[in-house]
Scaffold this motif. Structure first.
Motif: not given
Lengths: 222, 222, 222, 222, 222, 222, 222, 222
Positions: E6, E8, E16, F127, F129, F162, G16-17, G214, G217, H121-122, H124, H129-131, H133, H135, H140, H162-163
């Motif tokens: 993989e 990317k 950017r 944390a 984002l 970014l 969110r988490i 976590r 949950r 998922i590799g 990323v 950061l978009w990579r 985000l 997924r 989640r 995020l998760v």
């Protein structure tokens, strides 16, 4: 310019502190090792080589190779007349995993070089606690227990909480990442919650055995 | 919410590994210390407190203070009946500088708590080598020599090269800069060129004494 | 794109600080080494190469190899005309074990490159204290004593407690585990209890010799 | 139980290695310091106290305080008769920033205790390179230059590239973050690209001065 | 089981943040590198490979090798159409010793990949201070000065004290013992006494050049 | 003995490298600070004091206190006439958590001292984002973004991925355990996967601002 | 100049988490803490304060103090309505010694704040192995076991070898010397020979509890 | 002398803690590996070998090689009957860069050995950061997310913010300089500002997967 290799053997060490002559072979050149073997032969004393690499062994003159009692697992070699270990074992050498075996073997061979018999117990790491628990009674009867363990170094603490004799921890360089070539185990052994655990350098099976010999020294030799 | 302090004393430790109950006082609250003193009193056993700070001592109830046999240099206290050390000394506690004295004293007090007499020799650091050399004969006759030294930690190596008994190095936190709170001495002791030197944690006089007690344990108690 | 190797020799160094041109060969490419040899030849000045590996030596053009005065133990080479050391020795180079010999030899060769004679004393580690004690009177008469020792680094402290001259410790990378490639010895030397001991980087025999040359510099050259 | 403080002064040190008696006061108790002052007074010898804290000074008996020649910046004190420094200065004590002044002052006071005059040059850090460059000629005429610098420790290297005498780096604990209480400066000094720079422990102005005294020692005292 | 590699690529990075695609080749397998080269070719964008080892280069398919613009000193390769640097140089890449050259070359090649011309100045370490001083006027006229130095890392501090532009220190892994693979230089750079010196990872010439590109970015691209 | 405090201000620094005079107050004595304030007043130049502790401020003479423009959060003080920042902001100072505010404030105050306006954005750690993502467009338009973050130091990497301008990471000492007084954040920033991120010492808001000033320097001052 | 404290609470974190709002109080000023308490009150959400020092608590306005549910052992405080833990415990919090109790209590309080009941088992360090062995059956029935231990950190490994659930090690800063404020225990936990042991930062009872939340949950909340 | 290799397999581990037998192959000799394969075959149980080097694989007897299900990227091998993973994935294995792939693959293979399906998922990393985000919604919905990242280790923190599920960080040894073989990433993960992130040893993909298995364990097996 720096002349012939200066090698000053400490042949009176046996008389002074009760331990035979031994040499850490690994950092020495073959020329230095040969000089050492010649001198001890002339002096008529046995000598123990530790950390003798396969390359060093192969590079020694055949006559020296033939006279050495060499053990590949522990990377040790005896030169000269060494008495067979005899009597009931008062020491055990315990190791946590199969990868710790060479360090444990170095300790056992050092004891054998001094004529001291030892019980060897391998593969009894604390992740399978039953393995050490079924040997506790045996260990409780001994004077000294040497425990070699890498990674988290938990085994020496567990043993020192279970037996009354002198427990000597030998942290080993087994592990990766934060194990850091034995430094995690070393720190754990020194910070042990079990009272009276003593520690030697990483992978120093030889040193642990020497400490055991100091502790076992019969009163009449003093 | 966390309820009364949970304190689970290991009162069978003496039977199991031959060492009396001892508690590292410094990180404990006064409430925890009081619970510990109460429990050991009820159990009728003596207890050794190490690293008891002046503030902790002052905060204990007066009746507990009165019953403690407290030594300010070593910061240790005995509670309960402790036998006077008797017999010929088989252990020495040696220290390199006057600043190492509290650590050496902790070792000596731990031995005294166990009824084991010890010879104390202070201020014999290797920068004035004659000081240790004039005591060597005395040390050579002993079973165990505990050596407390900070800074460069050279004294334990020198002693281990001169005496046949078990030598236990206690690196101390004396020093500054690269001495790094005892880490230089600790590393030097572990990397010692003298065979069979064993090491305990920095400033761990208590642990060195416990190791000595393990090594000295008379055969009849096994 | 980066063009021919940029090599800017500091040929006035001798005039400025009294030390001849020297180059640490190990991290340099053979092309860089060749450029350096050419430039110094053109300038008509001698140069000292340190840490010249066997691979580098073998890869140099035969004519350069033929012109180098190479010493395999110290891994040094001289190019150009170097005066024989003469006069009574005012410096000693002392080493603790046979494994420390290459570092001691680098110091001795650097002194020889500068025409300064030195006494070499090897294999006098403190585990057999009698070995250094029998040389003390000789050392007390000298201006500078360079002491190379790995493992616990105890020897420089012992020497600095016995002699009045400048004592320069060279910790060596000999040892394993906590010896950490010389860091234990380095820390011990810096934290020494002997007053006025100075220290150079691990294995830096060259630097120790340069410091000796700075200290020995005769008044008339100032 | 641990008896009166054992204090074994090394009063023959002056005869043996040419340095007067000195004591690192900070880790010692007031009782220990008092014993030391009494003993040296009885022996009729001067003594140098280093790192004497304001609290220790205040806690000494008034008669001792009155007899001490105390300097608050360097935190040193002399007891006993000390000769005024005389003759042309052969040593300089250079410091990089105003915060390095106490360490430089400790070195200067140690030299003064030995009767050796020194030139003091402060606030000449390399961020304003012109400050040290305008003093180079003066420094080039001296036998020894002691350089105290914290943070990046760049000054000793710059000085050692400019002067021919012995340059002794004293890394100081000035700085924060990765300066790590002097460890960054210490590493930089040991890894210096200037040949022959020697190094002492962090903040060890006393040690640097003792090394200078060893190097300056006149031939007739040998 | 883990399927095809993989990969990317972040091909919008240029849009950017204004930096072209670049890949750290060393830790990647040849299969991964080939996939990367194929993807960027398809996308019609140039790519910079850094730390491409000789082994990796040799293992690539000949057609890829033929298309790479490879520089052995910096171990970099360009694939795709890269404009020649043009205009007056606003950046310099300065290095302390010949062993620091590969790191400096990596920075210079990264700038060239972005079409930015740079002045290269080598072998100007502070042990021979005159070498950098004679280039100061030239450096004072530039926007950015990248300074690569190992060992004690003193050069970036000296430069940052002399020039007004942005100074970016690249500590290199040149050195031994306490130089610790660049950590001494890194700490010295971060603890610098010169205000506003910024630092990148050890040996990270690529990162220093990217920082220069960020600082130089013309207003119209914002 | 060491005479009046030697304080050698580098008042030409502004002309040489374009940065005003600034002093790290914390390690200095009140006497040293007073001398510095007197000298800069005489020289008619403004000065910035950083890390001025509450104790130091209170110990200064009231007339000095009255003349200082002091900010308690950043622990900075201005003496002398400082122009108000004017023009559109080209720099942002971003911080991850409320505990990082003092370090960010030190950077902002240093910029204000130089008359450079800055945007301040706080409490945008990764944390959560969304907090930084909603400010990205604003940051992308700037020349320099200073990012202060402790603990894991993840924010500077996210920002540098970014925005196209120069991103300067200031690791802070916020955190505990392995955060090790900022060393975890420092290492993370140096090892960043975002190209061209530059780093200053832990908590060095002053240094980050000086680097920004170097990068922003208008062409006409060169 | 830096204006009112910028505090950006992440009040949607719960959505969110799945974890409520919590704040590490120790590094924050009282003004910052007050702002946080006001904002969460306005938002009508509960908040957990961790590492709230006695000094901070005392400095808060009395009305805030009155509204806080404060626990001194764990140094935590709840503000707002928190449901009583209910249901059968699926988590245990185990600690090795009485000194580890505050860290274990922080974990237990964090679970209570989330309404999750937990079993607390203290003082079961491996030096007295029988103490943990008699609780194994109880632990084997649970989903998560949090184990707090300092010094050698051996207990988490022993537990992870005995129970099938998720075991989370929290190394604590209990210990001295090489225990290095929890770093020995941390390394031992990470290098554990028991498979699947996971680790959080030193003393991070809060983090361990969050990880348990976590893992626990319930599916219906996803 | 040390007899046949002592290998004590913990074949009841599956019953005790729900994890199959696995062996870290790298530090073992081929003789030890062969003994292990023989024993598990006799016991009729499958075994997982991790970190099996190409050299070890080649040195095994052909019949053993033929029976192993070997994966070169992850360096793992299965012996014995292993069920195909089935059911919906409840775990993801995420990696930051292509160089982190082997560690992620070790985790995925360990899950496959236990019959647990996983999403991979590799590539990323947070520099783009978009990579990650794009997924997030997928992640989640899962119970456990394993995140492998080297260098600055920023990705696990971003994911944990995020998760809601259990996030297990595996720092990898990818990187150079201060990345220090994974120690920078490890420290960043432990000091994470995202609550409840748990960590395993550097490169320990196997351990992360075991922790996931502990967390996923269905209630009926308890």
């Amino acid at each position: 310019m720096t002349g012939p290799h200066e090698v000053k053997l400490d042949l009176e060490r046996g008389d002074r502190i009760g331990l035979g002559e031994a040499v850490l072979a690994e950092p020495k050149s073959v020329a230095q090792l040969t000089t050492i073997l010649e001198r001890t032969t002339v002096a008529g004393r046995p000598i123990l080589l530790t950390r003798l690499t396969a390359e060093q062994l192969a590079a020694l003159a055949p006559e020296w190779r033939a006279r050495l009692d060499h053990d590949p697992v522990s990377r040790t070699a005896f030169l000269g007349s060494v008495a067979e270990p005899s009597g009931a074992a008062r020491v055990a050498v315990v190791s946590a995993g199969t990868s710790d075996e060479p360090v444990a073997a170095e300790a056992a061979r050092t004891l054998a070089f001094a004529g001291v018999p030892a019980i060897c117990i391998g593969d009894v790491g604390v992740a399978g606690l039953w393995r050490i628990l079924e040997r506790v009674d045996e260990l409780r009867a001994l004077d000294v227990v040497i425990v070699a363990a890498g990674m988290d170094g938990a085994l020496p603490t567990v043993v020192a909480g279970l037996v009354p004799g002198l427990v000597i921890a030998v942290p080993t360089s087994v592990g990766y990442g934060v194990a850091q070539h034995g430094r995690a185990a070393l720190a754990a052994n020194l910070a042990s919650c079990a009272p009276g655990l003593v520690v030697v350098n990483v992978d120093n099976g030889y040193g642990a055995a020497c400490a055991a010999l100091r502790a076992l020294r019969p009163p009449d030799t003093r």
